[in-house]
Design a protein around this motif. Structure first.
Motif, PDB file in Angstrom:
ATOM      1  N   GLY A   1      -1.078  -4.938   1.958  1.00 10.45           N
ATOM      2  CA  GLY A   1      -1.523  -5.562   2.612  1.00 10.45           C
ATOM      3  C   GLY A   1      -2.818  -6.361   3.771  1.00 10.45           C
ATOM      4  O   GLY A   1      -3.160  -6.972   4.642  1.00 10.45           O
ATOM      5  N   ASP A   2      -3.777  -6.507   2.191  1.00 12.36           N
ATOM      6  CA  ASP A   2      -4.943  -6.991   2.911  1.00 12.36           C
ATOM      7  C   ASP A   2      -4.554  -8.101   1.809  1.00 12.36           C
ATOM      8  O   ASP A   2      -6.280  -9.000   1.139  1.00 12.36           O
ATOM      9  N   VAL A   3      -3.977  -8.985   1.253  1.00 16.47           N
ATOM     10  CA  VAL A   3      -4.347 -10.263  -0.047  1.00 16.47           C
ATOM     11  C   VAL A   3      -3.032 -11.387   0.963  1.00 16.47           C
ATOM     12  O   VAL A   3      -2.391 -11.279   1.578  1.00 16.47           O
ATOM     13  N   ALA A   4      -4.578 -11.709   1.027  1.00  9.50           N
ATOM     14  CA  ALA A   4      -4.853 -13.194   2.384  1.00  9.50           C
ATOM     15  C   ALA A   4      -4.283 -14.307   1.674  1.00  9.50           C
ATOM     16  O   ALA A   4      -4.748 -14.650   0.360  1.00  9.50           O
ATOM     17  N   LEU A   5      -3.274 -15.139   2.538  1.00 14.09           N
ATOM     18  CA  LEU A   5      -2.622 -16.547   1.283  1.00 14.09           C
ATOM     19  C   LEU A   5      -2.578 -17.177   2.709  1.00 14.09           C
ATOM     20  O   LEU A   5      -2.208 -17.005   3.716  1.00 14.09           O
TER      21      LEU A   5
ATOM     22  N   PRO B   1      -0.753  -9.747   5.443  1.00  9.65           N
ATOM     23  CA  PRO B   1       0.120  -9.144   6.400  1.00  9.65           C
ATOM     24  C   PRO B   1      -0.660  -8.245   7.338  1.00  9.65           C
ATOM     25  O   PRO B   1      -0.517  -8.588   8.074  1.00  9.65           O
ATOM     26  N   ARG B   2      -1.484  -7.617   6.610  1.00  9.66           N
ATOM     27  CA  ARG B   2      -2.308  -7.222   8.445  1.00  9.66           C
ATOM     28  C   ARG B   2      -2.905  -7.573   8.881  1.00  9.66           C
ATOM     29  O   ARG B   2      -2.710  -7.610  10.074  1.00  9.66           O
ATOM     30  N   GLN B   3      -3.543  -8.831   9.079  1.00  6.94           N
ATOM     31  CA  GLN B   3      -3.837  -9.679  10.167  1.00  6.94           C
ATOM     32  C   GLN B   3      -2.238 -10.082  11.079  1.00  6.94           C
ATOM     33  O   GLN B   3      -2.384 -10.914  12.386  1.00  6.94           O
ATOM     34  N   GLN B   4      -1.781 -11.222  10.154  1.00  9.64           N
ATOM     35  CA  GLN B   4      -0.591 -10.748  10.479  1.00  9.64           C
ATOM     36  C   GLN B   4       0.221 -10.461  12.443  1.00  9.64           C
ATOM     37  O   GLN B   4       0.506 -10.378  12.817  1.00  9.64           O
ATOM     38  N   THR B   5       0.370  -9.106  11.104  1.00  8.76           N
ATOM     39  CA  THR B   5       0.755  -7.856  12.238  1.00  8.76           C
ATOM     40  C   THR B   5      -0.426  -7.542  13.719  1.00  8.76           C
ATOM     41  O   THR B   5       0.634  -7.861  14.404  1.00  8.76           O
ATOM     42  N   ALA B   6      -1.838  -7.897  13.619  1.00  5.59           N
ATOM     43  CA  ALA B   6      -2.467  -8.026  14.703  1.00  5.59           C
ATOM     44  C   ALA B   6      -2.594  -9.387  15.015  1.00  5.59           C
ATOM     45  O   ALA B   6      -2.377  -9.106  16.697  1.00  5.59           O
TER      46      ALA B   6
END
Length: 275
Positions: free
Chosen positions: A153-157, A193-198
């Protein structure tokens, strides 16, 4: 004339539209395609690259080709060399290949790029990272449960907007300045993924819960639609990406003269998929 393969996909559709709007004659190629699938001014041509000779009539009189090989093509043992032979024999001068960022890092095989680079044609290679539109895999669970379930969830690409890929491709197909170039295409910033969800939550205007899957849970789901070796390599790239996969590339802005599109902008533009 310019020929676009994969014309009904996330990149092909906006590419066909961009070329038509630029005044180009366009032949849009996909396995199943009709006039309803293309904008006015584009000509549909059904063909499957696993039978390269079926592509030949679409190439008659063409100056450039956008070449996209799908996962189905690879799974069916498609021979890109045979496709390139047909392209070269047709008189097409320029090929723009949609490759992947993973070729540059060694995570994906390079045979598609190798075939195009050895063709004797003018070529440009596009290596995008993950697409913003990969989030559409969450659309059903967001619509029905207002929930996203994903691993890491907190791995950013730095995922990229398919429209940006299409606009870079349009430039490379129409202009000779891009011959021999390999462009890495990313978004403007890494996003998890967590930021995308937000961002999707903001777009729909309702709370969307993020549920983090374990690697084993994600693997089980992915095996339903991907071969096991691809699942494992994909999970490796998502869970512990190399520094090169995390890097933001300047190539979209360098080619288009504007910043790459952010995930949040893509989410707002495609909010109907999640509403």
């Amino acid at each position: 004339m310019i020929v676009v393969t994969g014309a009904t996909g996330n990149v092909g559709r906006p590419l066909v539209r961009a070329l038509v709007e630029a005044g180009e004659q366009v032949t849009a190629v996909s396995r199943r395609i009709s006039a309803r699938d293309v904008p006015e001014g584009a000509r549909p041509h059904p063909a499957d690259l696993t039978a390269p000779q079926r592509l030949a009539p679409a190439l008659d009189g063409a100056k450039a080709l956008f070449l996209l090989t799908s996962g189905d093509f690879m799974a069916a043992g498609g021979d890109l060399g045979a496709v390139v032979d047909v392209v070269r024999g047709s008189g097409v001068r320029r090929v723009v290949l949609l490759s992947s960022q993973g070729v540059g890092t060694g995570d994906h095989p390079s045979f598609s790029e190798d075939a195009v680079k050895a063709s004797g044609l003018e070529w440009t290679v596009l290596r995008p990272g993950g697409f913003h539109s990969n989030a559409l895999q969450w659309a059903d669970m967001i619509r029905t449960r207002r929930e996203v379930a994903a691993p890491f969830g907190d791995v950013a690409l730095p995922t990229v907007d398919p429209v940006d890929i299409a606009e870079v491709a349009a430039m490379a197909l129409r202009e000779p300045d891009h011959d021999g170039e390999v462009y890495e295409l990313t978004g403007p910033a890494p996003v998890s993924p967590r930021q995308q969800t937000a961002a999707i939550e903001d777009a729909v205007g309702e709370a969307v819960r993020f549920v983090e899957l374990t690697r084993a849970e994600a693997r089980e789901r992915m095996l339903g639609f991907m071969p096991e070796p691809v699942v494992e390599s994909t999970l490796d790239m998502l869970g512990a990406p190399a520094a090169a996969l995390r890097r933001v590339s300047p190539d979209v802005e360098r080619v288009l003269g504007r910043p790459a599109g952010a995930f949040a902008d893509w989410a707002r533009r495609n909010v109907s998929a999640f509403a």
